[in-house]
Scaffold this motif. Structure first.
Motif, short mmCIF file in Angstrom:
data_model
loop_
_atom_site.label_atom_id
_atom_site.label_comp_id
_atom_site.label_asym_id
_atom_site.label_seq_id
_atom_site.Cartn_x
_atom_site.Cartn_y
_atom_site.Cartn_z
N GLN A 168 -8.01 10.80 8.24
CA GLN A 168 -7.91 10.01 7.01
C GLN A 168 -9.25 9.37 6.72
O GLN A 168 -9.55 8.29 7.20
CB GLN A 168 -6.86 8.91 7.20
N THR A 222 -5.86 -3.16 2.61
CA THR A 222 -5.14 -2.52 3.72
C THR A 222 -4.73 -1.12 3.31
O THR A 222 -4.23 -0.91 2.21
CB THR A 222 -3.89 -3.34 4.09
N ILE A 223 -4.95 -0.18 4.21
CA ILE A 223 -4.47 1.17 3.94
C ILE A 223 -3.31 1.49 4.86
O ILE A 223 -3.21 0.96 5.97
CB ILE A 223 -5.57 2.23 4.12
N LEU A 240 -13.07 2.39 -1.79
CA LEU A 240 -11.65 2.30 -1.48
C LEU A 240 -11.23 0.97 -0.88
O LEU A 240 -10.08 0.58 -1.01
CB LEU A 240 -11.25 3.42 -0.51
N MET A 241 -12.13 0.29 -0.25
CA MET A 241 -11.72 -0.89 0.50
C MET A 241 -12.07 -2.20 -0.17
O MET A 241 -11.80 -3.26 0.35
CB MET A 241 -12.33 -0.85 1.91
N ILE A 276 -12.15 7.23 5.11
CA ILE A 276 -12.24 6.00 4.33
C ILE A 276 -13.67 5.86 3.84
O ILE A 276 -14.60 5.90 4.62
CB ILE A 276 -11.90 4.77 5.19
N THR A 305 -3.13 4.74 -1.66
CA THR A 305 -3.51 3.60 -2.49
C THR A 305 -3.52 2.35 -1.63
O THR A 305 -2.46 1.82 -1.29
CB THR A 305 -2.52 3.41 -3.65
N PRO A 306 -4.70 1.86 -1.24
CA PRO A 306 -4.76 0.63 -0.44
C PRO A 306 -4.19 -0.56 -1.19
O PRO A 306 -4.14 -0.56 -2.43
CB PRO A 306 -6.26 0.47 -0.18
N VAL A 363 -6.26 8.38 2.08
CA VAL A 363 -5.90 6.99 2.36
C VAL A 363 -4.87 6.47 1.37
O VAL A 363 -4.43 5.33 1.48
CB VAL A 363 -7.13 6.06 2.33
N PRO A 372 0.83 -1.21 0.00
CA PRO A 372 0.00 0.00 0.00
C PRO A 372 0.86 1.26 0.00
O PRO A 372 1.96 1.28 0.56
CB PRO A 372 -0.80 -0.12 1.30
#
Lengths: 121, 136
Positions: B28, B13-14, B35-36, B30, A75-76, A73, A66
């Motif tokens: 931050q 995972t961030i 994004l996840m 989310i 780039t996960p 956030v 990441p």
């Protein structure tokens, strides 16, 4: 089976891998660890000197570390970190265990980590 | 899966970076679906401090300015030591200004976006945050 009890290794083998700076995927079969079933958990130990990032999947997967953002956030990534010298226990889903592949990547070469399958926390 | 099982990662995972030696707090946000890689937020967050110093953080619905509760001050934030990994139910609170004690604690349903509020003494301290089920 799993539950709120200390991690108990299955009566099979631990297996070790070496992570490097490129993503690698390896298939692990029950026969590789001397079992004819899949335990629900796996205990991981990174004996290297830097982070190793890993990902459990049902197929080989190229993973990337990441990228943090400054106020976002970033780039996960599709992986979780293993801190050197720290034990971690993760659960594995039936989806993953149907055809288990483990992908890894690190920021340095020759980072060894070990997996022990079992049950518990 | 029962919550007594070991942690099962279910999201991307961030990496949350806390920058600067001037204790600059960062929030931050989310947004889960985009994004996840998931649609429904899992119930716990697995947090790993990848840096060399203590990081203080909170996971709230609204953005808040993270603070270190030094000298008798109070703060939503909790410390996590270097190289330590912990799992938390979230969100801990609404988190917006003046929301203290108004609920929005762990188990709130339907939360589509969160803020991870961090502060650290060191430069470029990093937390890895993965959402999933289970415990450490």
């Amino acid at each position: 089976m799993a539950g709120n009890f200390p991690f108990t290794p299955s009566p099979g083998f631990s297996i070790g891998f070496t992570a490097g700076t490129s993503s690698q995927s390896r298939q692990v079969k029950q026969s590789d660890i001397g079992l004819n079933y899949w335990p629900s958990q796996v205990r991981l130990f990174n004996t290297g000197t830097v982070l190793v990032w890993i990902y459990f999947a049902a197929q080989p997967t190229a993973i990337t570390i990441p990228i943090p953002g400054t106020n976002t956030v970033g780039t996960p990534g599709q992986c979780v970190p293993l801190v050197p010298g720290i034990l971690e226990v993760f659960s594995l889903s039936n989806f993953q265990l149907a055809n288990l592949w483990i992908s890894d990547i690190s920021t340095a070469t020759s980072q060894n980590y070990y997996l022990t399958f079992g049950e518990g926390l | 899966m029962a919550s007594f099982d070991a942690f099962l990662p279910q999201s991307l995972t961030i990496l949350v970076v806390t920058s600067g030696t001037t204790l600059t707090p960062l929030s931050q946000p989310i947004t889960f679906p985009t994004l996840m890689g998931i649609q429904i937020p899992p119930p716990v967050a697995w947090v790993s401090n990848l840096s060399a110093g203590v990081v203080w953080f909170s996971i709230t619905i609204g953005a808040r300015t993270a603070a270190i509760p030094a000298g008798g001050a109070t703060s939503f934030e909790v410390p996590i030591q270097p190289n330590q990994t912990l799992t938390f139910r979230y969100p801990w609170a609404q988190g917006g200004a003046g929301s203290e004690g108004t609920g929005g604690g762990p188990g709130v349903q339907g939360v589509a976006a969160l803020n991870i509020n961090t502060i650290a003494v060191g430069t470029s301290a990093q937390l890895a945050v993965t959402f999933g089920e289970g415990k450490f």
